[in-house]
Scaffold this motif. Structure first.
Motif, PDB file in Angstrom:
ATOM      1  N   GLN A  35      44.440  78.243 -33.314  1.00  0.00           N
ATOM      2  CA  GLN A  35      44.885  77.115 -32.501  1.00  0.00           C
ATOM      3  C   GLN A  35      43.746  76.647 -31.597  1.00  0.00           C
ATOM      4  N   PRO A  36      43.579  75.319 -31.432  1.00  0.00           N
ATOM      5  CA  PRO A  36      42.479  74.808 -30.608  1.00  0.00           C
ATOM      6  C   PRO A  36      42.713  75.041 -29.122  1.00  0.00           C
ATOM      7  N   LEU A  37      41.641  74.920 -28.378  1.00  0.00           N
ATOM      8  CA  LEU A  37      41.696  75.134 -26.926  1.00  0.00           C
ATOM      9  C   LEU A  37      42.754  74.264 -26.256  1.00  0.00           C
ATOM     10  N   SER A  38      42.843  72.989 -26.636  1.00  0.00           N
ATOM     11  CA  SER A  38      43.813  72.092 -25.996  1.00  0.00           C
ATOM     12  C   SER A  38      45.242  72.604 -26.160  1.00  0.00           C
ATOM     13  N   HIS A  39      45.531  73.213 -27.305  1.00  0.00           N
ATOM     14  CA  HIS A  39      46.861  73.795 -27.533  1.00  0.00           C
ATOM     15  C   HIS A  39      47.158  74.853 -26.477  1.00  0.00           C
ATOM     16  N   TRP A  40      46.191  75.728 -26.211  1.00  0.00           N
ATOM     17  CA  TRP A  40      46.414  76.816 -25.256  1.00  0.00           C
ATOM     18  C   TRP A  40      46.427  76.312 -23.818  1.00  0.00           C
ATOM     19  N   VAL A  41      45.604  75.325 -23.527  1.00  0.00           N
ATOM     20  CA  VAL A  41      45.584  74.766 -22.171  1.00  0.00           C
ATOM     21  C   VAL A  41      46.934  74.120 -21.842  1.00  0.00           C
ATOM     22  N   LEU A  42      47.468  73.358 -22.805  1.00  0.00           N
ATOM     23  CA  LEU A  42      48.781  72.742 -22.593  1.00  0.00           C
ATOM     24  C   LEU A  42      49.878  73.801 -22.542  1.00  0.00           C
ATOM     25  N   LEU A  43      49.751  74.822 -23.360  1.00  0.00           N
ATOM     26  CA  LEU A  43      50.754  75.887 -23.399  1.00  0.00           C
ATOM     27  C   LEU A  43      50.772  76.682 -22.095  1.00  0.00           C
ATOM     28  N   SER A  44      49.649  76.719 -21.403  1.00  0.00           N
ATOM     29  CA  SER A  44      49.570  77.485 -20.154  1.00  0.00           C
ATOM     30  C   SER A  44      50.477  76.930 -19.063  1.00  0.00           C
ATOM     31  N   ASP A  51      51.402  84.120 -20.463  1.00  0.00           N
ATOM     32  CA  ASP A  51      50.516  85.267 -20.711  1.00  0.00           C
ATOM     33  C   ASP A  51      49.699  85.084 -21.983  1.00  0.00           C
ATOM     34  N   GLU A  52      50.328  84.550 -23.025  1.00  0.00           N
ATOM     35  CA  GLU A  52      49.623  84.350 -24.284  1.00  0.00           C
ATOM     36  C   GLU A  52      48.522  83.301 -24.119  1.00  0.00           C
ATOM     37  N   ALA A  53      48.836  82.215 -23.414  1.00  0.00           N
ATOM     38  CA  ALA A  53      47.853  81.163 -23.179  1.00  0.00           C
ATOM     39  C   ALA A  53      46.727  81.666 -22.291  1.00  0.00           C
ATOM     40  N   ASP A  54      47.080  82.473 -21.313  1.00  0.00           N
ATOM     41  CA  ASP A  54      46.092  83.037 -20.398  1.00  0.00           C
ATOM     42  C   ASP A  54      45.079  83.890 -21.168  1.00  0.00           C
ATOM     43  N   LYS A  55      45.571  84.712 -22.082  1.00  0.00           N
ATOM     44  CA  LYS A  55      44.684  85.563 -22.876  1.00  0.00           C
ATOM     45  C   LYS A  55      43.797  84.715 -23.788  1.00  0.00           C
ATOM     46  N   ALA A  56      44.383  83.659 -24.361  1.00  0.00           N
ATOM     47  CA  ALA A  56      43.623  82.805 -25.282  1.00  0.00           C
ATOM     48  C   ALA A  56      42.466  82.126 -24.575  1.00  0.00           C
ATOM     49  N   ILE A  57      42.727  81.557 -23.394  1.00  0.00           N
ATOM     50  CA  ILE A  57      41.673  80.865 -22.648  1.00  0.00           C
ATOM     51  C   ILE A  57      40.606  81.855 -22.206  1.00  0.00           C
ATOM     52  N   SER A  58      41.027  83.039 -21.809  1.00  0.00           N
ATOM     53  CA  SER A  58      40.066  84.066 -21.406  1.00  0.00           C
ATOM     54  C   SER A  58      39.191  84.483 -22.576  1.00  0.00           C
ATOM     55  N   GLU A  59      39.787  84.595 -23.771  1.00  0.00           N
ATOM     56  CA  GLU A  59      39.026  84.992 -24.959  1.00  0.00           C
ATOM     57  C   GLU A  59      38.035  83.900 -25.371  1.00  0.00           C
ATOM     58  N   ILE A  60      38.431  82.656 -25.261  1.00  0.00           N
ATOM     59  CA  ILE A  60      37.519  81.552 -25.596  1.00  0.00           C
ATOM     60  C   ILE A  60      36.362  81.515 -24.601  1.00  0.00           C
ATOM     61  N   GLY A  61      36.652  81.842 -23.351  1.00  0.00           N
ATOM     62  CA  GLY A  61      35.603  82.034 -22.341  1.00  0.00           C
ATOM     63  C   GLY A  61      34.813  80.784 -22.007  1.00  0.00           C
ATOM     64  N   THR A  62      33.518  80.966 -21.796  1.00  0.00           N
ATOM     65  CA  THR A  62      32.667  79.867 -21.336  1.00  0.00           C
ATOM     66  C   THR A  62      32.521  78.752 -22.371  1.00  0.00           C
ATOM     67  N   ASN A  63      32.869  79.016 -23.608  1.00  0.00           N
ATOM     68  CA  ASN A  63      32.849  77.953 -24.613  1.00  0.00           C
ATOM     69  C   ASN A  63      33.846  76.840 -24.276  1.00  0.00           C
ATOM     70  N   ALA A  64      34.787  77.166 -23.398  1.00  0.00           N
ATOM     71  CA  ALA A  64      35.799  76.170 -23.013  1.00  0.00           C
ATOM     72  C   ALA A  64      35.277  75.191 -21.964  1.00  0.00           C
ATOM     73  N   LEU A  65      34.232  75.557 -21.240  1.00  0.00           N
ATOM     74  CA  LEU A  65      33.808  74.778 -20.076  1.00  0.00           C
ATOM     75  C   LEU A  65      33.478  73.313 -20.369  1.00  0.00           C
ATOM     76  N   PRO A  66      32.681  73.006 -21.404  1.00  0.00           N
ATOM     77  CA  PRO A  66      32.360  71.583 -21.639  1.00  0.00           C
ATOM     78  C   PRO A  66      33.601  70.712 -21.823  1.00  0.00           C
TER      79      PRO A  66
END
Length: 297
Positions: A35-44, A51-66
């Motif tokens: 699932q893409p980052l936007s999916h997890w950001v919206l799910l958060s 909790d699931e979205a929180d883990k996903a964003i944490s796992e994607i890490g700094t690649n999410a910043l841009p």
């Protein structure tokens, strides 16, 4: 005058147009579990899947910043405001149904995604500071403030600088941001002196009450906050709104604020019913917690 049948045909067309214009464009996104980052950001934003979205964003890490920085840069297009002001009530309800749009929700959710990254998002501070200072895009600036507060103590310096700049038009939003940010004992020692200074601010009447509420919400620095609030309570000329905010905040400190009881007792004689009501509640909170913490003989 439009016929009702014509108007009913127009509404679906407007809905399609608004939907197309407000959807985020396709772009390459880092993924987690397919699932893409936007999916997890919206799910958060959904409590049941936080909790699931929180883990996903944490796992994607700094690649999410841009992308997070790109997504918080959103201002509603002018045509939406004009359409919302249309004279036809049915069109107004239609516009309200699409507010906020998916794009706007993504912008807001991206601000909170910085909380999942914390200090790992430190590299984004210069760009977030630039966005915060660009007040020609006010909603983006406010989201950038929030993102800075989520990064941790490293993100506080730009916010404090904004508060201390009397020419910055969004100072009150900066005060709100540090007043209600997730606080730790470490961050409280930095933000409490700033909020205390704001108690006596004379440039914007909104700032002192906001600062007082912030000092009460963050109870991690009682040795700094309680004496300052007590002084503000006893100061001559303190307005009703600020008095109520100070009193309510003192009550939140419970038994730690016993030294403020004389000043609170004096507030029971204030001419304002709201001040007297707030003082009664604060005294009850402080004394009841004192009684609860006193061992029986």
């Amino acid at each position: 005058m439009w016929k009702r049948s014509s108007l009913l045909l127009l509404i679906p067309c407007l809905a399609i147009v608004i939907g197309l214009l407000t959807l985020p464009g396709r772009e390459h996104e880092p993924q987690y579990k397919g699932q893409p980052l936007s999916h997890w950001v919206l799910l958060s934003q959904r409590a049941v899947q936080f909790d699931e979205a929180d883990k996903a964003i944490s796992e994607i890490g700094t690649n999410a910043l841009p992308l997070l920085i790109k997504w918080i840069r959103y201002e509603p297009p002018p045509w939406r405001g004009k359409l919302a002001n249309a004279t036809l009530p049915m069109i107004q309800r239609l516009v309200q149904q699409f507010v906020p749009t998916k794009r706007e929700v993504l912008a807001s959710a991206s601000r909170y995604a910085f909380r999942r990254l914390g200090t790992n998002a430190t590299a984004s501070i210069p760009e977030l500071t630039r966005l915060m200072r660009n007040t020609s895009a006010p909603q983006t600036a406010v989201r950038a403030m929030g993102a800075l507060s989520e990064i941790g103590t490293n993100g506080l310096a730009p916010l404090i600088s904004a508060i201390q700049d009397p020419k910055y038009p969004l100072r009150s939003w900066a005060v709100v941001t540090i007043a209600f940010m997730p606080a730790t004992p470490t961050s409280a020692t930095i933000t409490a002196p700033v909020l205390i200074q704001c108690l006596s601010d004379t440039t914007d009447p909104r700032i002192p009450p906001l600062a007082a509420m912030g000092l009460g919400k963050n109870t991690s620095a009682p040795l700094l906050a309680i004496p300052a609030l007590t002084r503000g309570l006893a100061a001559a000329g303190t307005g009703e709104e600020l008095l109520c905010a100070i009193i309510q905040s003192l009550g939140l400190f419970g038994s730690q604020a016993t030294n403020a009881l004389p000043a609170l007792t004096n507030a029971l004689m204030d001419s304002s019913f709201m001040v007297r009501f707030a003082a009664t509640n604060a005294i009850e909170k402080i004394t009841s917690k004192v009684s609860a913490s006193t061992p029986a003989l």
